[in-house]
Design a protein around this motif. Structure first.
Motif, PDB file in Angstrom:
ATOM      1  N   ALA A 102      44.060  69.891  -3.126  1.00  0.00           N
ATOM      2  CA  ALA A 102      44.765  68.639  -2.890  1.00  0.00           C
ATOM      3  C   ALA A 102      45.302  68.584  -1.469  1.00  0.00           C
ATOM      4  N   HIS A 103      45.256  67.416  -0.896  1.00  0.00           N
ATOM      5  CA  HIS A 103      45.760  67.260   0.460  1.00  0.00           C
ATOM      6  C   HIS A 103      47.275  67.090   0.495  1.00  0.00           C
ATOM      7  N   LYS A 104      47.857  66.628  -0.627  1.00  0.00           N
ATOM      8  CA  LYS A 104      49.304  66.415  -0.676  1.00  0.00           C
ATOM      9  C   LYS A 104      49.870  67.088  -1.908  1.00  0.00           C
ATOM     10  N   LYS A 105      51.088  67.527  -1.777  1.00  0.00           N
ATOM     11  CA  LYS A 105      51.779  68.115  -2.921  1.00  0.00           C
ATOM     12  C   LYS A 105      52.084  66.996  -3.921  1.00  0.00           C
ATOM     13  N   ALA A 106      51.955  67.288  -5.185  1.00  0.00           N
ATOM     14  CA  ALA A 106      52.188  66.266  -6.216  1.00  0.00           C
ATOM     15  C   ALA A 106      53.628  65.769  -6.150  1.00  0.00           C
ATOM     16  N   GLY A 107      53.803  64.434  -6.134  1.00  0.00           N
ATOM     17  CA  GLY A 107      55.146  63.858  -6.089  1.00  0.00           C
ATOM     18  C   GLY A 107      55.703  63.717  -7.495  1.00  0.00           C
ATOM     19  N   GLY A 108      56.832  64.337  -7.732  1.00  0.00           N
ATOM     20  CA  GLY A 108      57.461  64.239  -9.052  1.00  0.00           C
ATOM     21  C   GLY A 108      58.168  62.910  -9.199  1.00  0.00           C
ATOM     22  N   SER A 109      58.421  62.535 -10.428  1.00  0.00           N
ATOM     23  CA  SER A 109      59.170  61.294 -10.676  1.00  0.00           C
ATOM     24  C   SER A 109      60.450  61.646 -11.414  1.00  0.00           C
ATOM     25  N   THR A 110      61.432  60.808 -11.241  1.00  0.00           N
ATOM     26  CA  THR A 110      62.701  61.028 -11.931  1.00  0.00           C
ATOM     27  C   THR A 110      63.125  59.741 -12.621  1.00  0.00           C
ATOM     28  N   ARG A 111      63.780  59.900 -13.740  1.00  0.00           N
ATOM     29  CA  ARG A 111      64.270  58.723 -14.473  1.00  0.00           C
ATOM     30  C   ARG A 111      65.791  58.621 -14.400  1.00  0.00           C
ATOM     31  N   ASN A 112      66.369  59.426 -13.584  1.00  0.00           N
ATOM     32  CA  ASN A 112      67.830  59.460 -13.481  1.00  0.00           C
ATOM     33  C   ASN A 112      68.305  58.717 -12.234  1.00  0.00           C
ATOM     34  N   GLY A 113      69.610  58.714 -12.021  1.00  0.00           N
ATOM     35  CA  GLY A 113      70.168  58.200 -10.784  1.00  0.00           C
ATOM     36  C   GLY A 113      70.450  56.717 -10.760  1.00  0.00           C
TER      37      GLY A 113
END
Length: 101
Positions: free
Chosen positions: A2-13
């Protein structure tokens, strides 16, 4: 690879801060002019004698005195009053005299 690190998602905040609404001075308490009596959204409580309403429906005392809550009207709306100390002092002897007879 992969060229980019996997972007995590958040449901908080997304929680909002509490607005600290409610009754700030209760029935029988002595208040000074300008004291906030009730912070509210809308007008579940209404301004009575010597009480003003702010732009955000906050109820505040216009004079120094004692707080009184009263239900009035057909729909029993709750009104907040501030009774001047002089008026209560004048009523006290008359009430005491009525009790002795």
């Amino acid at each position: 690879m992969a060229h980019k690190k996997a972007g995590g998602s958040t449901r908080n905040g997304r929680e909002s801060h509490s607005k600290r609404l409610g009754v700030k001075r209760f029935g029988g308490q002595f208040v000074l002019a300008g004291n906030i009596l009730v912070r509210q959204r809308g007008t579940p409580m209404r301004a009575g004698t010597n009480v003003g309403t702010g732009t955000d429906h906050t109820l505040f005392a216009k004079i120094a005195g004692r707080v009184q809550f009263q239900k009035r009207g057909v729909q029993q709306h709750l009104y907040v009053h501030v009774l001047p100390v002089e008026a209560q002092a004048a009523d006290a002897p008359a009430a005491a005299a009525a009790e002795t007879h």
